[in-house]
Enzyme design. Sequence first.
Site, short mmCIF file in Angstrom:
data_model
loop_
_atom_site.label_atom_id
_atom_site.label_comp_id
_atom_site.label_asym_id
_atom_site.label_seq_id
_atom_site.Cartn_x
_atom_site.Cartn_y
_atom_site.Cartn_z
N LYS A 74 15.68 75.93 -8.35
CA LYS A 74 14.54 76.37 -7.52
C LYS A 74 14.44 75.46 -6.32
O LYS A 74 14.81 74.29 -6.38
CB LYS A 74 13.24 76.27 -8.33
CG LYS A 74 12.10 77.08 -7.76
CD LYS A 74 12.28 78.55 -8.07
CE LYS A 74 10.99 79.30 -8.09
NZ LYS A 74 11.04 80.41 -9.04
N1 GLU Z 1 11.74 83.70 -7.63
C1 GLU Z 1 11.96 84.65 -8.69
C2 GLU Z 1 11.64 84.02 -10.04
O1 GLU Z 1 10.84 83.13 -10.13
C3 GLU Z 1 13.34 85.29 -8.60
C4 GLU Z 1 14.51 84.36 -8.73
C5 GLU Z 1 15.85 85.01 -8.44
O2 GLU Z 1 15.91 86.20 -8.20
O3 GLU Z 1 16.85 84.27 -8.49
O4 GLU Z 1 12.12 84.45 -11.05
#
Ligand code: GLU
Length: 419
Positions: A106
């Site tokens: 992240k």
């Molecule tokens: N930000 C989204 C989550 O928290 C999607 C992450 C992604 O598609 O890699 O799952």
Amino acid sequence: MSEEANPFESLQEQIRDAAAYVDADEGELRRLSRPERLLETNLTIERDDGSLDTFKAYRSQFNGDRGPYKGGIRYHPGVDRDEVKALSGWMVYKTAVVDIPYGGGKGGIAVDPRTLSMAELERLTRSFAEELRPIVGEDMDIPAPDVNTGQREMNWIKDTYETLENTTAPGVITGKAIDSGGSEGRVEATGRSVMLTAREAFDYLGKSIEDATVAVQGYGNAGSVAARLLESELGTNVVAVSDSSGAVYNEAGIDAAGARGFKDETDAVSGYENAEEELTNEDLLTLDVDLLIPAALENAIDDDLAGDVQADVVVEAANGPLTPDADDVLTERGVHVFPDILANAGGVTVSYFEWVQNRQRFYWAEEKVNEELERHIVDAFDGLVAAYEERDLPNFRTAAYVVGLERVLKAYREGGTWP
Ligand code: GLU
């Protein structure tokens, strides 16, 4: 109000709670409770008036035992080290629960994007992409959208990466616009998995979802799409929705799509003409509804507030909306919570489909995307319920972490330790 929970400590507590039911030794757990790598950087951009501004940015690569690091990039003033670390850890267990071949990562920039012009936002995004370039890649780490980012930012990141690498590599990032290599169904995917989880949950609990009353806290992409699909596909009655401007309520139904249209025009749900009453976010979270969907940020419900929650079922669209103490209170009170790492996993699942399509240069129809998504979410739901029942686990969150932890441990043990 109790003191604000630290999301990284919440993640560690969730892993510890599940570990009590899993055969894992201390060393393995220590390894799985902290990121493998954390980039912290300062991005300096020129503002439109010629002055310079500097913003803190992060990328946490938590665990890659099951595949490339995967997870979004968030633009929010609240972004900091511990938040990014927690969010990247939640991605590890999310990708494991829906069984897609990724680890977890992240990133984020500590910025309120509303204070930047579009040109400034583009410079900031490209500057971040340049910093990320050495550590991301189609087989290394694949970012995606998160709070306050979307197709536009993903397209800029892809373009910056491809330009610097002198190649085409659309699978370096997901959540792109269709013409930049995005997938059908990706924008709706998070909300769709929330809807599917609610459908499966009500069915499992023997409750009828048709005409069930629903309150949604947070009206960004996840919350607004979930509300719209709950109305249009399952016939629920969405009675209240909110964003940072406040909440709106109508006992007869709010019209989820209309509320989103109003927010797109005015930047707020507050003032929506279909509302009968204006409430606070706290009022919304304690409404006597059948289904409550927290879809904003972490720590929306703490232990104090959890004592006042009147909903029968909670389906988490946001990441980490309940503190661990709130979880304990709701478990004790018999409120069923279906956790983020299952319910909002549709986003990353369709990101996986987007990446597969990018790698194959062969694109699917929306129908196929939605069918595959449904299969992944229903299978994951069934796997979690099986663990919950067979192993007599206290709640569905612990069940999700038990399933996820065992998959990650299996991959790690198969690979072995080197050197
Ligand atoms: N930000 C989204 C989550 O928290 C999607 C992450 C992604 O598609 O890699 O799952």
